[in-house]
Scaffold this motif. Structure first.
Motif, mmCIF file in Angstrom:
data_model
loop_
_atom_site.group_PDB
_atom_site.id
_atom_site.type_symbol
_atom_site.label_atom_id
_atom_site.label_comp_id
_atom_site.label_asym_id
_atom_site.label_seq_id
_atom_site.Cartn_x
_atom_site.Cartn_y
_atom_site.Cartn_z
ATOM 1 N N THR A 262 33.792 162.522 -3.162
ATOM 2 C CA THR A 262 35.229 162.708 -2.652
ATOM 3 C C THR A 262 35.342 160.893 -2.719
ATOM 4 N N VAL A 263 36.902 160.668 -2.203
ATOM 5 C CA VAL A 263 37.322 159.153 -1.940
ATOM 6 C C VAL A 263 36.325 158.842 -0.650
ATOM 7 N N ARG A 264 36.743 159.796 0.282
ATOM 8 C CA ARG A 264 36.075 159.660 1.694
ATOM 9 C C ARG A 264 34.430 159.317 1.561
ATOM 10 N N GLU A 265 33.746 159.794 0.862
ATOM 11 C CA GLU A 265 32.221 158.989 0.771
ATOM 12 C C GLU A 265 32.181 158.208 -0.141
ATOM 13 N N ALA A 266 33.042 157.723 -1.054
ATOM 14 C CA ALA A 266 32.949 156.249 -2.093
ATOM 15 C C ALA A 266 33.455 155.515 -0.885
ATOM 16 N N VAL A 267 33.920 155.362 0.410
ATOM 17 C CA VAL A 267 34.518 154.201 1.180
ATOM 18 C C VAL A 267 33.624 153.774 2.246
ATOM 19 N N GLU A 268 32.882 155.098 2.503
ATOM 20 C CA GLU A 268 31.988 155.193 3.610
ATOM 21 C C GLU A 268 30.401 154.681 2.708
ATOM 22 N N GLU A 269 30.027 154.955 1.183
ATOM 23 C CA GLU A 269 29.185 154.490 0.915
ATOM 24 C C GLU A 269 29.730 152.539 0.828
ATOM 25 N N ALA A 270 31.057 152.229 1.156
ATOM 26 C CA ALA A 270 31.392 151.197 0.069
ATOM 27 C C ALA A 270 31.283 150.194 2.192
ATOM 28 N N GLY A 271 30.297 150.623 2.853
ATOM 29 C CA GLY A 271 30.411 150.308 4.293
ATOM 30 C C GLY A 271 31.689 150.082 5.183
ATOM 31 N N ILE A 272 32.648 151.722 5.266
ATOM 32 C CA ILE A 272 33.799 151.006 5.682
ATOM 33 C C ILE A 272 33.829 152.885 6.304
ATOM 34 N N THR A 273 33.856 152.308 7.587
ATOM 35 C CA THR A 273 33.916 153.529 8.757
ATOM 36 C C THR A 273 35.269 154.000 8.923
ATOM 37 N N PRO A 283 44.562 160.881 -1.195
ATOM 38 C CA PRO A 283 44.082 161.953 -0.095
ATOM 39 C C PRO A 283 42.785 161.038 -0.138
ATOM 40 N N PRO A 284 41.988 161.508 1.157
ATOM 41 C CA PRO A 284 40.727 161.111 1.887
ATOM 42 C C PRO A 284 39.401 162.427 0.159
ATOM 43 N N ASP A 285 40.335 163.888 0.350
ATOM 44 C CA ASP A 285 39.405 164.823 -1.008
ATOM 45 C C ASP A 285 39.599 165.102 -1.922
ATOM 46 N N SER A 286 39.991 163.962 -2.466
ATOM 47 C CA SER A 286 40.375 163.711 -3.888
ATOM 48 C C SER A 286 39.411 163.519 -3.969
ATOM 49 N N PHE A 287 38.983 163.320 -5.608
ATOM 50 C CA PHE A 287 37.549 162.734 -6.335
ATOM 51 C C PHE A 287 38.197 161.118 -7.379
ATOM 52 N N PRO A 288 37.334 160.501 -6.638
ATOM 53 C CA PRO A 288 37.614 158.942 -7.184
ATOM 54 C C PRO A 288 37.185 158.552 -9.034
#
Length: 463
Positions: A262-273, A283-288
Motif C-alpha cells: 500500500t501507499v501507506r506502507e511505502a510512506v512509512e518506509e520513507a521514514g514519514i509518519t 488513497p493511502p490503501d491503494s497499490f503504489p
C-alpha cells in the motif's frame, strides 16, 4: 526330429545312422563317394533334383482285392503299346519308389520353413523400438511398436490436456532411440503487483514458474518460498515486485525502492509518519506503482456550528365577539432552530472551504394563532364623544397603538393595564387591539371614572 529323417543305406543293404556309422577305408567292396569341390556340380547333376512335396508324382494306385497282379516289364523290354500306357506308368512309379531317397531331398522342406521363420522374426524386430519416455520428470526406457508419439502416449495410458507440453509433437514418427517428454501444466492463481491473473506453468517449483512466466523476482515479495513445489492442483501466489516510489512531505523529497502493498506502507518506509488527519495525494490503501510520486498532506481540522431561525406560520381565525378591525393573538408564534456543523480543514497551512458534515433540527417552529373581530363597532359612547381623544393618545403613547411602557404593565394608545382592559370587555392585550377598539374602551372608562385613570394627561381631553 525323427530318426527316419537321418537314416541312409549302405551298399550291402544294411541301414546305418549318419551320426553313428563307422568310417570305412577306401577300396574293397565300398565305393569312394568323395568328390572335389570343382566336381561338386557335376556330381549333383548326375541325378535329377527331386521335386518339391507338392510337385511329387502321385502315389501308385493299388489293385483292388481279388484282382490279378499286374505284370512288370523286364529291363530292356520294349515299351507297351498305346493302349497299355497306364500299366507302363505304374511300373515306372514302382521303380521310382524303390529308389533310395537322397539327403538333400529330405532337408529341403526344413530349409524353407527356417527361411520363412527367419524372415518373420526380422520384420518383428524391425517394428520394435526402444524409447526414452519422461513423464513429468519420471524417466523410463520402454519397447514399443507405436508408430508415432500420440500412439505411444495412448499405449502407455498417459493422458494429456490443453495446457500440457509434449515434445516432440504427438504426430511425430518414432524411431528407436528417440526421447519423448511430457510436462503437465499446473494452474497458478497469480496476483502480480495488485492485479490478479490465472496462468498455467509446467514448472515444478515457484522459482521455475516465475522464470517461465517472465516475472522479475529480484527484491520482490513472494507469498511462498521459491523452492516450494507446485502440485498438479496448482497454488495461489502473491508477487510484489520492487518499485521506485517518490514521497514528498514537509518540504522534502525522498525516493525509496520498495515492494510495499500500500501507499501507506511505502510512506512509512520513507521514514514519514502520518498523524491525526494526515493523508496522501492518492488513497493511502491503494497499490503504489513504479515511478509514482506521492505527496503527504498535513491536515488539521476544526468544527464550526451555525444556527439559523426557522420562521413560524400565522393562522388567522374570525371571532364574532371582537369588533371589526380588532385582532387578538391567542397563541404567539415561536421561531424554530436549525443547527448545522461544518468541518473546516487546513491542508499544509492553507484553509479549505468549509464542508458541511451534519444538520440537525433543534426546535420546530410553532405557529401563531390570531383571532380577527367581525362584530360591528358602535357609533359612539354617550357623554364622551366630544372629548379630544387624539390629544390624550399623543400624551400617553405618542399615538402608537402597540406602545408598551418599560415595565410591561401598560400598553396601547391609552396605556391600559390588562386588568382594566378585561373589565371593559377587551380580549387579550390592549396593545394587540385596533386603535378604534382602544378608543372605544377608553371612552367607556371615562364614562365610569372620568379623567382619573390618566392623572398626568387627562387634562388634554378638554384642553
Amino acid at each position: 526330429m525323427s530318426k527316419s529323417q537321418f537314416e541312409t543305406y549302405d551298399d550291402v543293404g544294411h541301414d546305418a545312422s549318419v551320426h553313428t556309422a563307422k568310417t570305412l577305408p577306401y577300396g574293397g567292396r565300398y565305393k569312394d563317394t568323395y568328390r572335389p569341390a570343382y566336381e561338386a556340380e557335376a556330381y549333383f547333376v548326375t541325378e535329377p533334383a527331386p521335386p518339391l512335396p507338392r510337385q511329387a508324382t502321385p502315389a501308385p494306385v493299388l489293385p483292388e482285392a481279388g484282382a490279378p497282379p499286374e505284370e512288370t516289364e523286364a529291363p530292356g523290354e520294349a515299351e507297351a503299346p498305346a493302349e497299355s500306357g497306364g500299366r507302363a506308368a505304374r511300373r515306372r512309379r514302382t521303380r521310382c519308389a524303390e529308389r533310395p531317397e537322397s539327403p538333400m531331398r529330405r532337408l529341403l522342406p526344413q530349409a524353407l520353413v527356417v527361411a520363412f521363420l527367419a524372415g518373420g522374426t526380422t520384420a518383428f524386430v524391425a517394428k520394435d523400438k526402444a524409447i526414452e519416455l519422461n513423464v513429468d520428470g519420471k524417466q523410463r526406457t520402454l519397447h514399443t511398436f507405436a508408430d508415432d508419439v500420440g500412439e505411444l502416449l495412448v499405449e502407455e495410458g498417459v493422458r494429456v490436456g490443453a495446457h500440457d507440453v509434449i515434445a516432440p509433437a504427438p504426430g511425430t514418427a518414432l524411431a528407436s532411440g528417440d526421447e519423448v517428454a511430457v510436462r503437465y501444466g499446473r494452474p497458478v492463481r497469480l496476483t502480480l503487483d495488485g492485479r490478479r491473473h490465472q496462468v498455467w506453468t509446467t514448472a515444478h517449483t515457484v522459482e521455475g514458474a516465475l522464470h517461465e512466466l517472465g516475472v522479475r523476482a529480484e527484491g520482490a515479495y513472494l507469498s511462498a518460498s521459491r523452492s516450494q513445489r507446485i502440485g498438479r492442483a496448482g497454488l495461489a501466489l502473491d508477487v510484489r515486485t520492487e518499485r521506485a516510489v517518490t514521497v514528498m512531505a514537509d518540504g522534502r523529497t525522498r525516493t525509496v525502492r520498495t515492494n510495499a502493498a500500500t501507499v501507506r506502507e511505502a510512506v512509512e518506509e520513507a521514514g514519514i509518519t502520518l498523524r491525526g488527519q494526515d493523508t496522501t495525494s492518492v488513497p493511502p490503501d491503494s497499490f503504489p506503482r513504479d515511478g509514482q510520486t506521492v505527496t503527504v498532506l498535513r491536515v488539521t481540522g476544526t468544527h464550526e456550528v451555525h444556527e439559523e431561525h426557522i420562521p413560524f406560520l400565522v393562522e388567522r381565525t374570525e371571532d364574532p365577539s371582537l369588533f371589526t378591525g380588532t385582532e387578538v393573538v391567542s397563541q404567539p408564534g415561536q421561531f424554530g432552530l436549525r443547527r448545522t456543523t461544518y468541518l473546516v480543514r487546513t491542508v499544509n497551512g492553507v484553509r479549505q472551504r468549509p464542508r458541511r458534515e451534519k444538520t440537525e433540527l433543534v426546535r420546530s417552529p410553532r405557529k401563531q394563532v390570531v383571532r380577527v373581530g367581525t362584530k360591528p363597532r358602535p357609533d359612539s359612547v354617550h357623554g364622551a364623544d366630544h372629548l379630544n381623544w387624539r390629544a390624550l393618545a399623543l400624551c400617553e403613547s405618542g399615538g402608537r397603538p402597540d406602545a408598551v411602557d418599560p415595565s410591561g404593565t401598560y400598553g396601547g394608545l391609552y396605556q391600559f393595564d390588562t386588568r382594566t382592559w378585561h373589565s371593559l370587555g377587551g380580549k387579550g392585550r390592549p396593545q394587540d387591539a385596533s386603535a378604534e377598539e382602544q378608543t372605544y374602551r377608553a371612552k367607556k372608562l371615562y364614562v365610569r371614572r372620568g379623567a382619573s385613570p390618566w392623572p398626568h394627561c387627562g387634562a388634554r381631553l378638554t384642553g
